[in-house]
Write a protein that holds these residues in place. Structure first.
Motif, PDB file in Angstrom:
ATOM      1  N   ARG A 150       6.446 -11.754   0.837  1.00  0.00           N
ATOM      2  CA  ARG A 150       7.812 -11.580   1.339  1.00  0.00           C
ATOM      3  C   ARG A 150       8.337 -10.206   0.964  1.00  0.00           C
ATOM      4  N   GLU A 151       9.130  -9.601   1.848  1.00  0.00           N
ATOM      5  CA  GLU A 151       9.728  -8.306   1.542  1.00  0.00           C
ATOM      6  C   GLU A 151      10.656  -8.437   0.340  1.00  0.00           C
ATOM      7  N   LEU A 152      10.539  -7.502  -0.590  1.00  0.00           N
ATOM      8  CA  LEU A 152      11.297  -7.560  -1.828  1.00  0.00           C
ATOM      9  C   LEU A 152      12.805  -7.621  -1.570  1.00  0.00           C
ATOM     10  N   GLY A 153      13.300  -6.769  -0.667  1.00  0.00           N
ATOM     11  CA  GLY A 153      14.733  -6.746  -0.397  1.00  0.00           C
ATOM     12  C   GLY A 153      15.248  -8.072   0.132  1.00  0.00           C
ATOM     13  N   VAL A 154      14.480  -8.702   0.993  1.00  0.00           N
ATOM     14  CA  VAL A 154      14.866 -10.001   1.551  1.00  0.00           C
ATOM     15  C   VAL A 154      14.849 -11.065   0.462  1.00  0.00           C
ATOM     16  N   ALA A 155      13.832 -11.045  -0.389  1.00  0.00           N
ATOM     17  CA  ALA A 155      13.715 -12.042  -1.452  1.00  0.00           C
ATOM     18  C   ALA A 155      14.856 -11.933  -2.455  1.00  0.00           C
ATOM     19  N   VAL A 241      18.553   4.974   5.548  1.00  0.00           N
ATOM     20  CA  VAL A 241      19.004   3.599   5.722  1.00  0.00           C
ATOM     21  C   VAL A 241      18.305   2.994   6.929  1.00  0.00           C
ATOM     22  N   GLY A 242      18.012   1.703   6.844  1.00  0.00           N
ATOM     23  CA  GLY A 242      17.393   0.993   7.957  1.00  0.00           C
ATOM     24  C   GLY A 242      17.764  -0.479   7.879  1.00  0.00           C
ATOM     25  N   GLY A 243      17.702  -1.172   8.974  1.00  0.00           N
ATOM     26  CA  GLY A 243      18.025  -2.588   8.989  1.00  0.00           C
ATOM     27  C   GLY A 243      16.909  -3.421   8.390  1.00  0.00           C
ATOM     28  N   GLN A 244      17.301  -4.447   7.636  1.00  0.00           N
ATOM     29  CA  GLN A 244      16.316  -5.363   7.064  1.00  0.00           C
ATOM     30  C   GLN A 244      16.821  -6.792   7.207  1.00  0.00           C
ATOM     31  N   GLY A 245      15.936  -7.693   7.596  1.00  0.00           N
ATOM     32  CA  GLY A 245      16.322  -9.074   7.827  1.00  0.00           C
ATOM     33  C   GLY A 245      16.487  -9.326   9.315  1.00  0.00           C
ATOM     34  N   ALA A 246      16.567 -10.591   9.663  1.00  0.00           N
ATOM     35  CA  ALA A 246      16.643 -10.968  11.074  1.00  0.00           C
ATOM     36  C   ALA A 246      17.966 -11.651  11.395  1.00  0.00           C
ATOM     37  N   GLY A 247      18.479 -11.374  12.582  1.00  0.00           N
ATOM     38  CA  GLY A 247      19.673 -12.047  13.072  1.00  0.00           C
ATOM     39  C   GLY A 247      20.875 -11.833  12.181  1.00  0.00           C
ATOM     40  N   VAL A 248      21.586 -12.925  11.879  1.00  0.00           N
ATOM     41  CA  VAL A 248      22.802 -12.824  11.069  1.00  0.00           C
ATOM     42  C   VAL A 248      22.482 -12.445   9.629  1.00  0.00           C
ATOM     43  N   GLN A 249      21.219 -12.527   9.235  1.00  0.00           N
ATOM     44  CA  GLN A 249      20.821 -12.169   7.876  1.00  0.00           C
ATOM     45  C   GLN A 249      20.502 -10.683   7.732  1.00  0.00           C
ATOM     46  N   GLU A 250      20.555  -9.937   8.826  1.00  0.00           N
ATOM     47  CA  GLU A 250      20.220  -8.508   8.746  1.00  0.00           C
ATOM     48  C   GLU A 250      21.250  -7.750   7.916  1.00  0.00           C
ATOM     49  N   ARG A 251      20.776  -6.880   7.047  1.00  0.00           N
ATOM     50  CA  ARG A 251      21.623  -6.058   6.203  1.00  0.00           C
ATOM     51  C   ARG A 251      21.049  -4.641   6.168  1.00  0.00           C
ATOM     52  N   PRO A 252      21.888  -3.632   5.975  1.00  0.00           N
ATOM     53  CA  PRO A 252      21.363  -2.278   5.813  1.00  0.00           C
ATOM     54  C   PRO A 252      20.616  -2.144   4.494  1.00  0.00           C
ATOM     55  N   ALA A 253      19.493  -1.464   4.536  1.00  0.00           N
ATOM     56  CA  ALA A 253      18.691  -1.222   3.333  1.00  0.00           C
ATOM     57  C   ALA A 253      18.634   0.279   3.098  1.00  0.00           C
ATOM     58  N   TYR A 254      19.013   0.704   1.911  1.00  0.00           N
ATOM     59  CA  TYR A 254      19.054   2.129   1.560  1.00  0.00           C
ATOM     60  C   TYR A 254      17.886   2.436   0.632  1.00  0.00           C
ATOM     61  N   TRP A 255      17.274   3.613   0.822  1.00  0.00           N
ATOM     62  CA  TRP A 255      16.159   3.967  -0.053  1.00  0.00           C
ATOM     63  C   TRP A 255      15.897   5.463  -0.006  1.00  0.00           C
ATOM     64  N   CYS A 256      15.235   5.959  -1.059  1.00  0.00           N
ATOM     65  CA  CYS A 256      14.792   7.341  -1.123  1.00  0.00           C
ATOM     66  C   CYS A 256      13.302   7.366  -0.772  1.00  0.00           C
TER      67      CYS A 256
END
Length: 265
Positions: A150-155, A241-256
């Motif tokens: 599972r993707e760390l950010g989602v978990a 920044v990029g989108g992470q998660g699907a549908g209503v669970q999608e959130r922006p993910a920030y990273w270097c």
């Protein structure tokens, strides 16, 4: 959506203002509970569980509320002007010298106190819970490691894994672990991810300002969260920044991209 430390602080302040007092007024402006009258009940205490709040009353009754994206509890003195409009009010709990007003609250429910687990029993260990100990840490680590692909950010955002992490702390924990939010859980030490999550939440639990860098200087509160296009404080690479998660669970993910190697959106 508010982080667990925001809900924890709100609960603590409500507890200080209301616990041990008798309500002179207690109303819920919610279709299901509009006829409920809490006036005359004693407030036994206010407890946060992850991002949930329970206000407990005499007679074995609890009020459950959740902030979701825009909810908040405010405390006022009688006669003070409210900072948000009256049409947003969902709850009003008043003792002789304080008024607690719940604005834009979601999931409002009255229930027997002994049935609170029905609403939060599915949650993972509460990172700010009074019962946090080595066993709770081990259980949170087990739940995080249970799905290694599972993707760390989602978990980290999954409240069934550990309760309290929101999008801010997700971004900052991933940065401090040196992994992109899309890195599989197997690519990091899950125990360290749990410890970092709790450490950051604890550092900000008793004040409204949230800093993950240790600095309260303007513009330096966070390593990557909401810093799109700005230089990384460590290496100077521009934060993405990029989108992470699907549908209503999608959130922006920030990273270097430099400090956090691994999969990207």
């Amino acid at each position: 959506m508010p982080e667990g430390d925001t809900v924890f602080l709100a609960g603590h302040r409500l507890d200080e203002a209301l616990a041990g007092r008798t309500l002179v007024r207690g109303e819920l402006r919610h279709p299901r509970w509009a006829t409920a009258d809490l006036g005359g009940r004693d407030v036994l205490g206010v407890r946060s569980v992850g991002k949930h709040l329970f206000t407990r009353f005499s007679g074995g009754l609890s009020l459950h509320t959740h902030f979701r994206m825009d909810g908040a509890w405010h405390l006022y003195r009688p006669g003070d002007r409210w900072k948000r409009p009256g049409h947003q009010v969902r709850a009003r709990l008043e003792v002789p010298d304080r008024v607690a007003v719940g604005f834009s609250l979601h999931d409002v429910e009255l229930l027997p106190t002994d049935q609170e687990a029905r609403l939060v029993g599915h949650l993972g260990p509460d990172l700010l819970g009074e019962d946090w100990d080595a066993g709770q840490e081990a259980e949170a680590t087990r739940r995080l490691a249970a799905d290694p692909d599972r993707e760390l950010g989602v978990a980290l955002l999954d409240q069934r894994v550990l309760a309290g992490v929101g999008n801010l702390y997700k971004a900052e924990v991933c940065f401090l672990l040196g992994a992109s939010p899309w890195t599989p859980v197997s690519g990091v030490d899950p125990a360290e991810a749990v410890r970092l999550s709790r450490k950051l939440l604890l550092a900000n639990a008793w004040h409204p300002e949230q800093s993950t860098t240790g600095s309260m200087a303007r513009g330096r509160h966070h390593w990557v969260f909401e810093r799109t296009g700005k230089p990384c404080f460590r290496c100077g690479t521009r934060v993405r920044v990029g989108g992470q998660g699907a549908g209503v669970q999608e959130r922006p993910a920030y990273w270097c991209p430099h400090c956090q190697p691994g999969p990207i959106a």
